[in-house]
Design an enzyme around this catalytic site. Structure first.
Site, short mmCIF file in Angstrom:
data_model
loop_
_atom_site.label_atom_id
_atom_site.label_comp_id
_atom_site.label_asym_id
_atom_site.label_seq_id
_atom_site.Cartn_x
_atom_site.Cartn_y
_atom_site.Cartn_z
N GLY A 90 10.07 81.95 71.41
CA GLY A 90 11.17 82.54 72.16
C GLY A 90 11.58 81.62 73.29
N ASN A 91 12.44 82.09 74.14
CA ASN A 91 12.86 81.29 75.29
C ASN A 91 13.00 82.18 76.51
OD1 ASN A 91 15.69 82.28 75.40
ND2 ASN A 91 15.74 81.38 73.37
N ARG A 92 13.13 81.56 77.68
CA ARG A 92 13.11 82.30 78.93
C ARG A 92 14.49 82.84 79.29
NH1 ARG A 92 9.41 78.99 83.14
NH2 ARG A 92 10.11 80.74 84.40
#
Ligand code: CTP
Ligand code: CA
Length: 226
Positions: free
Chosen positions: A33-35
């Protein structure tokens, strides 16, 4: 139907917003995932609705409620699902604002069962590139007015201008990200770049920033049409 169209500079327009991260599954219990909290995209969707648009929000996994006034929210998980949802909505949209932080890669072959450790051996994941949603929409016969975002840690304007041209966008909202900036924060600053323009929207609350952004998008959208 009348209830979903308010008064304002986007009255009667259909606006599609994509927001949040994408999650790319590795196995049934893990993902890449990503922030992205989704806050900026949700604020943009709320501001578009407040400006009178009928808004469809395509959302990756976030801990946020559908903003008041937003007509529809479509939940997705992966970049591929986001592409499918966006391609369903884009042909009937006047404006597409791509505020999602789309995962650039996904595991080539997600495991069917939970992966197990193996005796301290390093693990290599093979990744494959995801489709570019904005570029795919730009290639439609009648694309909506296209607004992208670019989060950069350096050379913000140059990279953003490159993306504007490469993805055939009408506008790109660029911001500097890094420690304590841009991600997972309440405020943000943007530089709004068009083919022949550049304007700084100073650091403020994401809700106010989204309102300023929607005002500029509405102005440029109408200028383009006339
Ligand atoms: N975007 C997209 N589809 C992707 C990746 C990005 O539509 N597969 C959109 C984002 O929603 C954003 C814009 O493209 O509006 C720029 O995203 P960004 O990650 O900054 O650009 P990339 O082209 O992925 O380049 P890089 O991550 O290498 O800087
Ligand atoms: Ca990217």
């Amino acid at each position: 139907l009348a209830a979903s169209f308010g008064d304002g500079p986007l009255r009667g327009m259909r606006v599609l917003v994509s927001a949040g991260p994408t999650f790319e599954d590795i196995d049934p219990v893990r993902y890449l995932g990503n922030r992205s909290s989704g806050r900026m995209g949700y604020a943009v969707a709320a501001a578009a609705a407040a400006a009178g648009a009928e808004v469809c929000l395509v959302s990756g996994p976030v801990c946020l409620e559908k903003p008041v006034g937003v007509a529809r929210r479509v939940d997705v998980r992966s970049a591929q699902q986001m592409l499918d949802a966006v391609l369903t909505e884009a042909p009937r949209s006047d404006i597409y604002i791509a505020a999602a932080a789309v995962g650039d890669y996904r595991p080539r072959a997600p495991a069917e069962h939970k992966m197990k450790k193996s005796d301290g051996q390093p693990l290599t994941l093979e990744l494959t590139e995801n489709p570019d949603i904005l570029s795919t929409v730009a290639a439609l016969a009648h694309p909506p007015f296209l607004v992208g975002f670019a989060a950069e840690t350096r050379d913000v304007e140059a990279y953003a201008r490159g993306k504007l041209e490469r993805k055939k966008l009408d506008l790109i909202a660029a911001n500097q990200v890094g420690v304590g900036m841009g991600f997972e924060t309440e405020d943000n600053a943007l530089t709004l770049i068009g083919p022949e323009s550049s304007e700084k929207l100073p650091r403020c609350d994401k809700r106010e920033l989204a309102q300023a952004l929607i005002a500029r998008i509405a102005a440029q959208f109408h200028a383009r049409r006339n």
